[in-house]
Structure formats: structure tokens, C-alpha cells
Scaffold this motif. Structure first.
Motif, PDB file in Angstrom:
ATOM      1  N   THR A 203      56.110   0.905 -38.848  1.00  0.00           N
ATOM      2  CA  THR A 203      55.595   0.745 -40.204  1.00  0.00           C
ATOM      3  C   THR A 203      56.214  -0.445 -40.933  1.00  0.00           C
ATOM      4  O   THR A 203      56.083  -0.568 -42.144  1.00  0.00           O
ATOM      5  CB  THR A 203      55.867   2.022 -41.012  1.00  0.00           C
ATOM      6  N   CYS A 204      56.890  -1.290 -40.217  1.00  0.00           N
ATOM      7  CA  CYS A 204      57.594  -2.467 -40.740  1.00  0.00           C
ATOM      8  C   CYS A 204      58.784  -2.039 -41.603  1.00  0.00           C
ATOM      9  O   CYS A 204      59.276  -0.925 -41.487  1.00  0.00           O
ATOM     10  CB  CYS A 204      56.651  -3.416 -41.481  1.00  0.00           C
ATOM     11  N   GLY A 205      59.274  -2.945 -42.459  1.00  0.00           N
ATOM     12  CA  GLY A 205      60.506  -2.706 -43.181  1.00  0.00           C
ATOM     13  C   GLY A 205      60.294  -2.151 -44.567  1.00  0.00           C
ATOM     14  O   GLY A 205      59.338  -1.414 -44.825  1.00  0.00           O
ATOM     15  N   PHE A 206      61.171  -2.528 -45.520  1.00  0.00           N
ATOM     16  CA  PHE A 206      61.136  -1.936 -46.857  1.00  0.00           C
ATOM     17  C   PHE A 206      61.092  -2.993 -47.955  1.00  0.00           C
ATOM     18  O   PHE A 206      61.451  -2.739 -49.099  1.00  0.00           O
ATOM     19  CB  PHE A 206      62.321  -0.992 -47.067  1.00  0.00           C
ATOM     20  N   GLY A 207      60.580  -4.180 -47.629  1.00  0.00           N
ATOM     21  CA  GLY A 207      60.582  -5.257 -48.611  1.00  0.00           C
ATOM     22  C   GLY A 207      59.796  -4.960 -49.868  1.00  0.00           C
ATOM     23  O   GLY A 207      60.103  -5.488 -50.940  1.00  0.00           O
ATOM     24  N   ALA A 208      58.757  -4.120 -49.778  1.00  0.00           N
ATOM     25  CA  ALA A 208      57.942  -3.801 -50.945  1.00  0.00           C
ATOM     26  C   ALA A 208      58.506  -2.631 -51.753  1.00  0.00           C
ATOM     27  O   ALA A 208      57.933  -2.259 -52.780  1.00  0.00           O
ATOM     28  CB  ALA A 208      56.512  -3.485 -50.513  1.00  0.00           C
ATOM     29  N   ASN A 209      59.600  -2.063 -51.306  1.00  0.00           N
ATOM     30  CA  ASN A 209      60.240  -0.956 -52.007  1.00  0.00           C
ATOM     31  C   ASN A 209      61.446  -1.503 -52.757  1.00  0.00           C
ATOM     32  O   ASN A 209      62.540  -1.620 -52.206  1.00  0.00           O
ATOM     33  CB  ASN A 209      60.665   0.115 -50.997  1.00  0.00           C
ATOM     34  N   LEU A 210      61.246  -1.851 -54.019  1.00  0.00           N
ATOM     35  CA  LEU A 210      62.293  -2.532 -54.781  1.00  0.00           C
ATOM     36  C   LEU A 210      63.558  -1.695 -54.894  1.00  0.00           C
ATOM     37  O   LEU A 210      64.667  -2.235 -54.861  1.00  0.00           O
ATOM     38  CB  LEU A 210      61.782  -2.908 -56.174  1.00  0.00           C
ATOM     39  N   GLU A 211      63.420  -0.388 -54.991  1.00  0.00           N
ATOM     40  CA  GLU A 211      64.611   0.455 -55.101  1.00  0.00           C
ATOM     41  C   GLU A 211      65.440   0.389 -53.820  1.00  0.00           C
ATOM     42  O   GLU A 211      66.673   0.334 -53.877  1.00  0.00           O
ATOM     43  CB  GLU A 211      64.211   1.889 -55.430  1.00  0.00           C
ATOM     44  N   MET A 212      64.773   0.400 -52.662  1.00  0.00           N
ATOM     45  CA  MET A 212      65.511   0.267 -51.407  1.00  0.00           C
ATOM     46  C   MET A 212      66.146  -1.116 -51.305  1.00  0.00           C
ATOM     47  O   MET A 212      67.280  -1.259 -50.837  1.00  0.00           O
ATOM     48  CB  MET A 212      64.599   0.531 -50.212  1.00  0.00           C
ATOM     49  N   VAL A 213      65.421  -2.146 -51.739  1.00  0.00           N
ATOM     50  CA  VAL A 213      65.974  -3.506 -51.702  1.00  0.00           C
ATOM     51  C   VAL A 213      67.209  -3.587 -52.587  1.00  0.00           C
ATOM     52  O   VAL A 213      68.237  -4.156 -52.200  1.00  0.00           O
ATOM     53  CB  VAL A 213      64.917  -4.540 -52.126  1.00  0.00           C
ATOM     54  N   LYS A 214      67.139  -3.020 -53.773  1.00  0.00           N
ATOM     55  CA  LYS A 214      68.291  -3.042 -54.676  1.00  0.00           C
ATOM     56  C   LYS A 214      69.480  -2.293 -54.072  1.00  0.00           C
ATOM     57  O   LYS A 214      70.629  -2.689 -54.255  1.00  0.00           O
ATOM     58  CB  LYS A 214      67.916  -2.418 -56.020  1.00  0.00           C
ATOM     59  N   THR A 215      69.191  -1.212 -53.358  1.00  0.00           N
ATOM     60  CA  THR A 215      70.257  -0.405 -52.764  1.00  0.00           C
ATOM     61  C   THR A 215      70.919  -1.101 -51.592  1.00  0.00           C
ATOM     62  O   THR A 215      72.151  -1.170 -51.497  1.00  0.00           O
ATOM     63  CB  THR A 215      69.700   0.951 -52.296  1.00  0.00           C
ATOM     64  N   ALA A 224      67.806 -12.696 -60.495  1.00  0.00           N
ATOM     65  CA  ALA A 224      67.023 -12.831 -61.730  1.00  0.00           C
ATOM     66  C   ALA A 224      65.589 -13.265 -61.446  1.00  0.00           C
ATOM     67  O   ALA A 224      64.659 -12.865 -62.151  1.00  0.00           O
ATOM     68  CB  ALA A 224      67.707 -13.829 -62.667  1.00  0.00           C
ATOM     69  N   ASN A 225      65.400 -14.092 -60.442  1.00  0.00           N
ATOM     70  CA  ASN A 225      64.068 -14.613 -60.136  1.00  0.00           C
ATOM     71  C   ASN A 225      63.519 -14.004 -58.848  1.00  0.00           C
ATOM     72  O   ASN A 225      62.879 -14.678 -58.047  1.00  0.00           O
ATOM     73  CB  ASN A 225      64.125 -16.135 -60.009  1.00  0.00           C
ATOM     74  N   TYR A 226      63.764 -12.708 -58.647  1.00  0.00           N
ATOM     75  CA  TYR A 226      63.394 -12.033 -57.405  1.00  0.00           C
ATOM     76  C   TYR A 226      61.932 -12.249 -57.048  1.00  0.00           C
ATOM     77  O   TYR A 226      61.036 -12.092 -57.872  1.00  0.00           O
ATOM     78  CB  TYR A 226      63.674 -10.545 -57.538  1.00  0.00           C
ATOM     79  N   ARG A 227      61.694 -12.644 -55.797  1.00  0.00           N
ATOM     80  CA  ARG A 227      60.333 -12.766 -55.280  1.00  0.00           C
ATOM     81  C   ARG A 227      60.260 -12.026 -53.942  1.00  0.00           C
ATOM     82  O   ARG A 227      61.182 -12.087 -53.138  1.00  0.00           O
ATOM     83  CB  ARG A 227      59.951 -14.228 -55.001  1.00  0.00           C
ATOM     84  N   TYR A 228      59.148 -11.348 -53.725  1.00  0.00           N
ATOM     85  CA  TYR A 228      58.871 -10.744 -52.422  1.00  0.00           C
ATOM     86  C   TYR A 228      57.577 -11.325 -51.897  1.00  0.00           C
ATOM     87  O   TYR A 228      56.556 -11.326 -52.594  1.00  0.00           O
ATOM     88  CB  TYR A 228      58.764  -9.227 -52.544  1.00  0.00           C
ATOM     89  N   PHE A 229      57.616 -11.846 -50.693  1.00  0.00           N
ATOM     90  CA  PHE A 229      56.423 -12.396 -50.063  1.00  0.00           C
ATOM     91  C   PHE A 229      56.200 -11.642 -48.761  1.00  0.00           C
ATOM     92  O   PHE A 229      56.698 -12.010 -47.705  1.00  0.00           O
ATOM     93  CB  PHE A 229      56.595 -13.896 -49.783  1.00  0.00           C
ATOM     94  N   GLY A 230      55.504 -10.557 -48.864  1.00  0.00           N
ATOM     95  CA  GLY A 230      55.254  -9.727 -47.699  1.00  0.00           C
ATOM     96  C   GLY A 230      54.168  -8.725 -48.015  1.00  0.00           C
ATOM     97  O   GLY A 230      53.628  -8.686 -49.133  1.00  0.00           O
ATOM     98  N   HIS A 231      53.871  -7.904 -47.054  1.00  0.00           N
ATOM     99  CA  HIS A 231      52.793  -6.936 -47.223  1.00  0.00           C
ATOM    100  C   HIS A 231      53.230  -5.810 -48.150  1.00  0.00           C
ATOM    101  O   HIS A 231      54.350  -5.307 -48.049  1.00  0.00           O
ATOM    102  CB  HIS A 231      52.386  -6.376 -45.859  1.00  0.00           C
ATOM    103  N   GLU A 232      52.325  -5.405 -49.058  1.00  0.00           N
ATOM    104  CA  GLU A 232      52.669  -4.375 -50.037  1.00  0.00           C
ATOM    105  C   GLU A 232      52.881  -3.006 -49.398  1.00  0.00           C
ATOM    106  O   GLU A 232      53.449  -2.107 -50.014  1.00  0.00           O
ATOM    107  CB  GLU A 232      51.581  -4.268 -51.108  1.00  0.00           C
ATOM    108  N   GLY A 233      52.457  -2.844 -48.158  1.00  0.00           N
ATOM    109  CA  GLY A 233      52.645  -1.573 -47.471  1.00  0.00           C
ATOM    110  C   GLY A 233      54.024  -1.390 -46.861  1.00  0.00           C
ATOM    111  O   GLY A 233      54.328  -0.311 -46.338  1.00  0.00           O
TER     112      GLY A 233
END
Length: 470
Positions: A203-215, A224-233
Motif C-alpha cells: 500500500t506504499c508509505g505514509f507520505g499523505a498522512n501528515l500526523e505520521m509524518v510529524k511523528t 514551515a513550507n512543508y510540501r508533499y508530492f506523492g499519491h494521496e492514497g
């Protein structure tokens, strides 16, 4: 996320092997399971499979493939393993690094010979960034869509049961943590219960899950300028299911960033021009990093600049290197390439201080002539000065892929902290721990798809073998 459920349920249908996620890892796992004789159900949440594979350039790094040897490139698994450990400063999981380095070339050969995936060497690739030799296996168009499409075609020809618009949101397991099935939800609200003898999570990683990324990746998630370039799933569901079943997690702070995502187009700037002498300046017209030290870490460097953006500055000679690449052609069509006859006019066009830009370019020229050292440690000795007509692309840094996930053994079977395997759970691609070690500095170019096809091949074959013995 609904997560793990230990309820006793009656399944609507059952398959020996169920694979969740139809990216490169899932498709490869399904192909390997079919080659081993298993009936396979491949479930994809999107109506049209795309995901991280289609968003990539379609490159897989691998050592010792027949394609590599035919191109005259001497390489082997031992050299690949040494590069992985060197790049990650010894922080990569050595057992996983050994598994990947030993099997990646074999995965390429198998996909080419058994399933007609049109891999070829990208002989023009100019920077190794941790690879001591060229290992870049890609498809002719240099687009992930072509690779993804070729894998889907191969899966259909192999008899894989691919069902799209099928979002797995729950995993059922018994008291021994043996997976017995999954729940599938449809867009119309209907649901199906699918039983299985083995489950492969891709199911790929957790880049679209901001809470997991923050953790797990606070350096990026709290930028401050956080960007995610990946699939929303890519919400980390597979990782959380595995964790709830008792799996160990590994390399959770590792990630692939990219310091050259064009603004506002969301198209990558081909880094070949930077490898060959182009430079990046901030909105003050000043360089701020060694642009060639680490493509992944460059994402954080550029996000730390004013407004979290910068400009890649290049001339006609560097433009010629990327002129025919699909991303650059798209940027030209969209008007993303700014062009001027000299530094003064380019500065006005991109709204940076003209004197600062001219001073920066004058310093770069001195560096290429060996008259001064780069303050950031970049080696310009093999670069010609920028000259003549100048061009610029506005860029930012972004999180592309997380690299941490479920720990797996040499069969891609998910393991606990003590190294013992979970009964019938396998993982590949971004759901599994990668070879990137810790942080952003250990990412090797094309490692993401390397993990996808290599662990996918191992997971599918192992799942089919286990199901057959049940």
C-alpha cells in the motif's frame, strides 16, 4: 483507519493470495505469485491504478542485470551492497540490504524475460549520488506511466484478478495473528469480505498522512513550507495493520525528498542540468548549498530558504541536456521556463536582485576556472561556465516518499522485533522498510522502485509457496 479486526466472519469469496495495492510492488508480487501457480486477487483502491509508480520517472536501480552487462557496465551484488552501506553510513538494515542487492538484478531479468517489461539502461544519466556505477534501468519514455502500464498489461496477460475501486479498510486475523481476510469497500458504500491464505501488503508509505509524518519525520513534517508530492492514497494503512499484528517497524525516519519540484506546476525539474553545471539560487539571488551533494537532502535546504523556493539557473548548453525529456517539454509548454539574454534581464524576469545574481554567476565562473573554491564544497572542475542566453525554473523542496515500514526477512515475510516471522503476512515497496537507513541522506536514486520490484517478486513467490503448502 478501521485497522485490525479479530471478529469471526463468513467471507464472500476466498483466494490463496491476496495483494493490496496495484503499484509496482503489488503488480510484481501478483506476477510472481501467478508464475508460482497461485490464484491471485489484486485489490486497488483507485478506479484507475496510478499511485507513486505512475508519478515517478520509472527508474529501478539494480546490479548485475543482463541489460547492464550488455551495456558494458561491470557490477555485481557485492558492489551494490557496499554502496548501500556507504551511502547510509552503515545505518541501513544489513540483512535487508543484502537481500535487495542480491535479488534486484534477478528481478529485472525476470520481468524482461518472463513478462516483456521494456527495461533499458539510461546511458545518459550523469550522476551517481551514491551509486558507484550506472544502475538506472528505465523504460523508453522515461515515465512511470509507461512502466505502470506495462506491469498492468503483464498482470492481465498472466491471469491476475485485478479489481479496482476496491478500498481495503480492515484486516481480519485470528488469535495467533494469522491473517484470514480483508474487508473491501466500494465507492457506492457496498462492501465485500475476502478470505485469504496469505496477504501481501503493498500500500506504499505514509507520505499523505501528515500526523505520521510529524511523528516519524519531524524534520519534514514540521517544516514551515512543508510540501508533499506523492499519491494521496499513501496514508500508511498497511504499515499500521502490520504493526497492530505485532510487526517490527524499521527506518521510520527515512525519506526521499526532492529539491527541484517546479512551482506552481508540480512537475519535477530534471536534475541532469544541475549535475552538469547549472546552479540553484534563492529569491535573494544567492546560492545556498552544494546542489549536487544529495538530491534528497536538497529538499530541506531549499525549504529553509525565504518563501521555501529557489531558481535553477542554466544556459543553452545545459538546456540541451534535458530538452527532449518529457518533464522539461511539459514545462516549456506550460510556460514554466523563463528565458533572457543576460543576467540583468533574467533577474528582472524572476524578480531577484540583479547585482546579487550577477555576483553569484561571476563566482560560479571563477569556480569552474579553478580560481576560487565553492563555499559549500561543490566540485565545479568538470563544468563549463554558464554563458550566453540564460534560463530559470522556479522550484521548491518536497517529500516524495517515506522509506520506513514493516521489517521483512529474505522472503519479504513480515517479522517481529525478535526476527520471527508473522504467520502469513508479506510486504513490499513503500509498506516495507527500505534500504535508505535513517533520515534523508541515505536515499539512493531509483531505490524506491528497486524496493518495489525486488520485494514484490520475493513476496509474491513466497506467499504462493506458503499458500500451496497450507
Amino acid at each position: 483507519m478501521s485497522g485490525l479486526d479479530r471478529s469471526a466472519v463468513a467471507f464472500d469469496v476466498e483466494f490463496p493470495v491476496v495483494v493490496v495495492g496495484a503499484g509496482a510492488a503489488g503488480l510484481t508480487a501478483a506476477l510472481a505469485a501467478r508464475d508460482a501457480g497461485a490464484e491471485v486477487l489484486l485489490l486497488e483502491r483507485d478506479e484507475t491504478p496510478r499511485g507513486s509508480t505512475s508519478m515517478s520517472q520509472g527508474y529501478v536501480c539494480a546490479a548485475g542485470s543482463k541489460i547492464q552487462r550488455a551495456a558494458g557496465i561491470e557490477d555485481d551484488a557485492e558492489r551494490f551492497y557496499a554502496d548501500i552501506m556507504a551511502r547510509t553510513r552503515g545505518t541501513a538494515n544489513p540483512d535487508l540490504a543484502r537481500t535487495v542487492s542480491d535479488n534486484a538484478g534477478r528481478a529485472i531479468d525476470w520481468l524482461v524475460e518472463n513478462h516483456k517489461i521494456p527495461f533499458e539502461m539510461n546511458l545518459t544519466w550523469g550522476g551517481f549520488f551514491g551509486h558507484s556505477v550506472n544502475r538506472m534501468h528505465g523504460v523508453p519514455s522515461k515515465r512511470g506511466e509507461e512502466l505502470h502500464g506495462a506491469l498492468i498489461r503483464a498482470a492481465e496477460e498472466a491471469g491476475v484478478n485485478l479489481v479496482t475501486g476496491a478500498h481495503v479498510d480492515k484486516v481480519f486475523a485470528d488469535e495467533t495473528n494469522t491473517v484470514v481476510g480483508v474487508r473491501v469497500r466500494r465507492a457506492d458504500g457496498s462492501e465485500e469480505l475476502v478470505g485469504c491464505q496469505t496477504l501481501v501488503l503493498t500500500t506504499c508509505g505514509f507520505g499523505a498522512n501528515l500526523e505520521m509524518v510529524k511523528t516519524y519525520i519531524p524534520s519534514f513534517g514540521q517544516a514551515a513550507n512543508y510540501r508533499y508530492f506523492g499519491h494521496e492514497g499513501n496514508e500508511g494503512e498497511g504499515i499500521e495493520w502490520g504493526r497492530d499484528l505485532g510487526a517490527a517497524l524499521g527506518s521510520m525516519d527515512a525519506f526521499q525528498g526532492y529539491g527541484a519540484l517546479t512551482e506552481p506546476y508540480g512537475i519535477i525539474a530534471n536534475y541532469d542540468m544541475v549535475m552538469n553545471g547549472a546552479v540553484t539560487v534563492n529569491i535573494e539571488g544567492k546560492r545556498f548549498s552544494n546542489e549536487n551533494a544529495d538530491i534528497s537532502a536538497q529538499a530541506l535546504n531549499i525549504l529553509a530558504q525565504p518563501e521555501g523556493t529557489g531558481w535553477i539557473i542554466f544556459d543553452d548548453a545545459r538546456r540541451a541536456i534535458v530538452e527532449n525529456l518529457p518533464e522539461f517539454r511539459d514545462l516549456v509548454t506550460l510556460g514554466g521556463v523563463r528565458t533572457a539574454p543576460d543576467a540583468d534581464q533574467l533577474a528582472a524576469l524572476i524578480r531577484v536582485p540583479p547585482d546579487a545574481l550577477k555576483d553569484t554567476l561571476a563566482e560560479v565562473e571563477k569556480m569552474t576556472r579553478g580560481e576560487m573554491a565553492c563555499p559549500f564544497g561543490r566540485d565545479f572542475s568538470k563544468s563549463a561556465p554558464l554563458s550566453g542566453t540564460l534560463h530559470a525554473l522556479k522550484t521548491t523542496g518536497a517529500l516524495f516518499h517515506t522509506q520506513g515500514g514493516l521489517k521483512v526477512n529474505s522472503k519479504a515475510q513480515v517479522i517481529r522485533a525478535d526476527g520471527t516471522p508473522l504467520p502469513n503476512l508479506f510486504a513490499g515497496g513503500g509498506t516495507a522498510e527500505s534500504i535508505s537507513g535513517t533520515g534523508c541522506n541515505g536515499y539512493l536514486p531509483a531505490a524506491g522502485l528497486c524496493m518495489a520490484v525486488t520485494l514484490g517478486m520475493l513476496a509474491g513467490a513466497s506467499a504462493a509457496e506458503l499458500a500451496a503448502s497450507a
